[in-house]
Design an enzyme around this catalytic site. Structure first.
Site, PDB file in Angstrom:
ATOM      1  N   LYS A 168       0.810  -1.225   0.000  1.00  0.00           N
ATOM      2  CA  LYS A 168       0.000   0.000   0.000  1.00  0.00           C
ATOM      3  C   LYS A 168       0.846   1.278   0.000  1.00  0.00           C
ATOM      4  CE  LYS A 168      -4.042  -2.068   2.064  1.00  0.00           C
ATOM      5  NZ  LYS A 168      -4.977  -2.137   3.162  1.00  0.00           N
ATOM      6  N   ASP A 178      -7.392  13.245  -1.352  1.00  0.00           N
ATOM      7  CA  ASP A 178      -7.025  13.786  -0.039  1.00  0.00           C
ATOM      8  C   ASP A 178      -6.882  12.675   0.992  1.00  0.00           C
ATOM      9  OD1 ASP A 178      -6.925  16.303  -1.026  1.00  0.00           O
ATOM     10  OD2 ASP A 178      -8.917  16.901  -0.310  1.00  0.00           O
ATOM     11  N   ASP A 200     -10.027   2.271   2.891  1.00  0.00           N
ATOM     12  CA  ASP A 200     -10.042   1.462   4.125  1.00  0.00           C
ATOM     13  C   ASP A 200     -10.773   2.168   5.267  1.00  0.00           C
ATOM     14  OD1 ASP A 200      -8.757  -0.803   3.192  1.00  0.00           O
ATOM     15  OD2 ASP A 200      -6.761  -0.131   3.786  1.00  0.00           O
ATOM     16  N   ALA A 236       0.698   0.186  13.049  1.00  0.00           N
ATOM     17  CA  ALA A 236       1.011   1.472  12.403  1.00  0.00           C
ATOM     18  C   ALA A 236       1.406   1.243  10.949  1.00  0.00           C
ATOM     19  CB  ALA A 236       2.136   2.171  13.172  1.00  0.00           C
ATOM     20  N   GLY A 237       0.884   0.158  10.359  1.00  0.00           N
ATOM     21  CA  GLY A 237       1.157  -0.138   8.955  1.00  0.00           C
ATOM     22  C   GLY A 237       0.110   0.508   8.049  1.00  0.00           C
ATOM     23  N   ALA A 259      -2.814  -0.406   6.954  1.00  0.00           N
ATOM     24  CA  ALA A 259      -4.223  -0.416   7.371  1.00  0.00           C
ATOM     25  C   ALA A 259      -4.478   0.657   8.431  1.00  0.00           C
ATOM     26  CB  ALA A 259      -4.604  -1.800   7.897  1.00  0.00           C
ATOM     27  N   MET A 275      -9.332  -6.410  12.243  1.00  0.00           N
ATOM     28  CA  MET A 275      -9.474  -6.206  10.788  1.00  0.00           C
ATOM     29  C   MET A 275      -9.287  -7.502  10.002  1.00  0.00           C
ATOM     30  SD  MET A 275      -7.782  -2.631   9.746  1.00  0.00           S
ATOM     31  CE  MET A 275      -8.114  -1.124  10.618  1.00  0.00           C
ATOM     32  N   GLY A 325     -13.076  -8.372  10.475  1.00  0.00           N
ATOM     33  CA  GLY A 325     -12.972  -7.340   9.449  1.00  0.00           C
ATOM     34  C   GLY A 325     -13.716  -7.626   8.158  1.00  0.00           C
TER      35      GLY A 325
HETATM   36  P1  NDP Z   1       1.404  -3.888   7.179  1.00  0.00           P
HETATM   37  O1  NDP Z   1       2.354  -4.965   6.809  1.00  0.00           O
HETATM   38  O2  NDP Z   1       1.483  -2.565   6.510  1.00  0.00           O
HETATM   39  O3  NDP Z   1       1.554  -3.566   8.776  1.00  0.00           O
HETATM   40  C1  NDP Z   1       1.600  -4.626   9.697  1.00  0.00           C
HETATM   41  C2  NDP Z   1       1.451  -4.080  11.117  1.00  0.00           C
HETATM   42  O4  NDP Z   1       1.301  -5.199  12.011  1.00  0.00           O
HETATM   43  C3  NDP Z   1       2.654  -3.290  11.633  1.00  0.00           C
HETATM   44  O5  NDP Z   1       2.203  -2.288  12.485  1.00  0.00           O
HETATM   45  C4  NDP Z   1       3.439  -4.358  12.391  1.00  0.00           C
HETATM   46  O6  NDP Z   1       4.266  -3.834  13.411  1.00  0.00           O
HETATM   47  C5  NDP Z   1       2.311  -5.143  13.008  1.00  0.00           C
HETATM   48  N1  NDP Z   1       2.647  -6.524  13.361  1.00  0.00           N
HETATM   49  C6  NDP Z   1       2.937  -7.536  12.523  1.00  0.00           C
HETATM   50  N2  NDP Z   1       3.125  -8.673  13.219  1.00  0.00           N
HETATM   51  C7  NDP Z   1       2.941  -8.375  14.528  1.00  0.00           C
HETATM   52  C8  NDP Z   1       2.997  -9.134  15.725  1.00  0.00           C
HETATM   53  N3  NDP Z   1       3.268 -10.446  15.732  1.00  0.00           N
HETATM   54  N4  NDP Z   1       2.737  -8.506  16.898  1.00  0.00           N
HETATM   55  C9  NDP Z   1       2.458  -7.167  16.920  1.00  0.00           C
HETATM   56  N5  NDP Z   1       2.396  -6.404  15.799  1.00  0.00           N
HETATM   57  C10 NDP Z   1       2.631  -7.007  14.619  1.00  0.00           C
HETATM   58  O7  NDP Z   1      -0.054  -4.529   7.040  1.00  0.00           O
HETATM   59  P2  NDP Z   1      -1.440  -3.738   6.852  1.00  0.00           P
HETATM   60  O8  NDP Z   1      -1.438  -2.615   7.804  1.00  0.00           O
HETATM   61  O9  NDP Z   1      -1.706  -3.443   5.437  1.00  0.00           O
HETATM   62  O10 NDP Z   1      -2.522  -4.860   7.286  1.00  0.00           O
HETATM   63  C11 NDP Z   1      -2.704  -5.218   8.658  1.00  0.00           C
HETATM   64  C12 NDP Z   1      -3.852  -6.215   8.799  1.00  0.00           C
HETATM   65  O11 NDP Z   1      -5.098  -5.603   8.494  1.00  0.00           O
HETATM   66  C13 NDP Z   1      -3.748  -7.446   7.905  1.00  0.00           C
HETATM   67  O12 NDP Z   1      -4.141  -8.585   8.658  1.00  0.00           O
HETATM   68  C14 NDP Z   1      -4.757  -7.183   6.806  1.00  0.00           C
HETATM   69  O13 NDP Z   1      -5.278  -8.387   6.276  1.00  0.00           O
HETATM   70  C15 NDP Z   1      -5.817  -6.413   7.581  1.00  0.00           C
HETATM   71  N6  NDP Z   1      -6.618  -5.534   6.728  1.00  0.00           N
HETATM   72  C16 NDP Z   1      -7.962  -5.777   6.629  1.00  0.00           C
HETATM   73  C17 NDP Z   1      -8.750  -4.953   5.865  1.00  0.00           C
HETATM   74  C18 NDP Z   1     -10.204  -5.212   5.786  1.00  0.00           C
HETATM   75  O14 NDP Z   1     -10.866  -4.627   4.900  1.00  0.00           O
HETATM   76  N7  NDP Z   1     -10.773  -6.016   6.669  1.00  0.00           N
HETATM   77  C19 NDP Z   1      -8.201  -3.816   5.106  1.00  0.00           C
HETATM   78  C20 NDP Z   1      -6.787  -3.632   5.320  1.00  0.00           C
HETATM   79  C21 NDP Z   1      -6.027  -4.484   6.077  1.00  0.00           C
HETATM   80  P3  NDP Z   1       5.763  -3.278  13.089  1.00  0.00           P
HETATM   81  O15 NDP Z   1       5.597  -1.879  12.556  1.00  0.00           O
HETATM   82  O16 NDP Z   1       6.426  -3.317  14.422  1.00  0.00           O
HETATM   83  O17 NDP Z   1       6.366  -4.231  12.095  1.00  0.00           O
END
Ligand code: NDP
Length: 279
Positions: free
Chosen positions: A66, A78, A102, A128-129, A131, A215, A239
């Site tokens: 993303k 925006d 999202d 903080a990714g 999503a 989610m 989600g």
């Molecule tokens: P990203 O890869 O961008 O971000 C992943 C995030 O998860 C980071 O903040 C990461 O922390 C954290 N993380 C990963 N593993 C762990 C763990 N074991 N313990 C604690 N924190 C962890 O992914 P997205 O943000 O794009 O997606 C996140 C989730 O949301 C996914 O499961 C995705 O399927 C879901 N999603 C669902 C949607 C829906 O419509 N229902 C829409 C968008 C996403 P760090 O920064 O420390 O690495």
């Protein structure tokens, strides 16, 4: 020839987006094809260019592309600018428009499907990714009493909180700093559930009558929802509703028609129950 759309991700096998958009297309009588494309982790841009060259009209983007999609688009809405992340691309004569649906999807699921209002509530956002970045702006717009972003890599949470105008009590922290606090709405926007893991949440994080929202979807009870249940939380949501609502907004952007999400959600719940029964 049918118009072509797709979702790019890695992994992508679990994606429900092709089924959702096929159902929207049938409901709205739109002639289109929507496929799932596994892009190599170092090959997202090439995968998009090749899809555009093959007459692609638009795409969704999921984990982990993303933020890369945000850099690739030559114009941003925006809400994509605020998010710094793109989950919807439109390919047109002017190049690539990047949008982010999202936050819209989450808020529609919370308010319309679950009947939940975040205004005046204490909200905790985990992760903080891409999503989390997509939903933080729309969550702030609801005017919660407080919004705390907690992340494993705490600096990412702090950076995310600092990027936004402070209209409420907003801050970023690590999980340890949550000890002794409680929240009315806890949203898991980490990908921990994908690997069957639980972010290291302290006990007592859920206020009385809170809502726990993961989610993640399609995996039955996630470790986060199991934990919330063990802490006495009665209102648990995955989600799937957000997924269908964000997809409906992407469909509207591409086709100019808003599909009815309720029958599509019902279809996916039936498919999920059938899959669980055969596990
Ligand atoms: P990203 O890869 O961008 O971000 C992943 C995030 O998860 C980071 O903040 C990461 O922390 C954290 N993380 C990963 N593993 C762990 C763990 N074991 N313990 C604690 N924190 C962890 O992914 P997205 O943000 O794009 O997606 C996140 C989730 O949301 C996914 O499961 C995705 O399927 C879901 N999603 C669902 C949607 C829906 O419509 N229902 C829409 C968008 C996403 P760090 O920064 O420390 O690495």
């Amino acid at each position: 020839m049918s118009d072509r759309y797709c979702v790019f991700g890695n992994p992508i096998g679990h994606s429900r987006s092709p089924a959702i958009h096929a159902a929207f297309a049938a409901q709205c009588r739109q002639d289109l094809i929507y496929e799932a494309i596994l892009a190599p982790r170092d090959g997202f841009v090439d995968a998009v260019r090749s899809f555009v060259a093959g007459s692609g009209r638009g795409a969704n983007v999921t984990v982990p592309f993303k933020e890369e999609a945000c850099l690739l688009a030559n114009r941003l809405t925006d809400r994509a600018k605020v998010a710094g992340a793109v989950n919807t691309l439109v390919f047109d004569g002017a190049g690539m428009l990047g949008d982010n649906t999202d936050g819209y999807g989450l808020l529609r699921d919370l308010t319309l499907n679950l009947g939940y209002q975040a205004a005046g509530k204490r909200v905790l956002l985990l992760g903080a990714g891409g999503a989390a970045r997509g939903v933080i702006g729309p969550l702030l717009d609801t005017r919660p009493a407080a919004l705390v972003v907690a992340n494993r890599t705490a600096d990412r949470a702090r950076d995310l909180a600092q990027r936004l105008p402070v209209t409420t009590s907003l801050r970023g922290c690590d999980y340890a700093e949550l000890a002794g606090q409680s929240f009315d709405l806890v949203i898991n926007a980490t990908s921990a559930s994908l690997g069957g893991q639980l972010p290291p949440l302290p006990k007592g994080i859920f206020a009385a009558d809170s809502l726990a929202y993961d989610m993640m979807y399609g995996q039955g009870q996630t470790p986060f929802l199991v934990f919330a249940g063990s802490q006495g939380v009665a209102r648990l949501a995955d989600g799937l509703g957000m997924l269908v609502e964000q997809a409906a907004e992407a469909f509207r952007i591409w086709r100019g028609i808003r599909p009815d999400t309720k029958p599509v959600m019902a279809m996916l719940r039936v498919a999920e129950a059938a899959t669980s029964a055969t596990r």
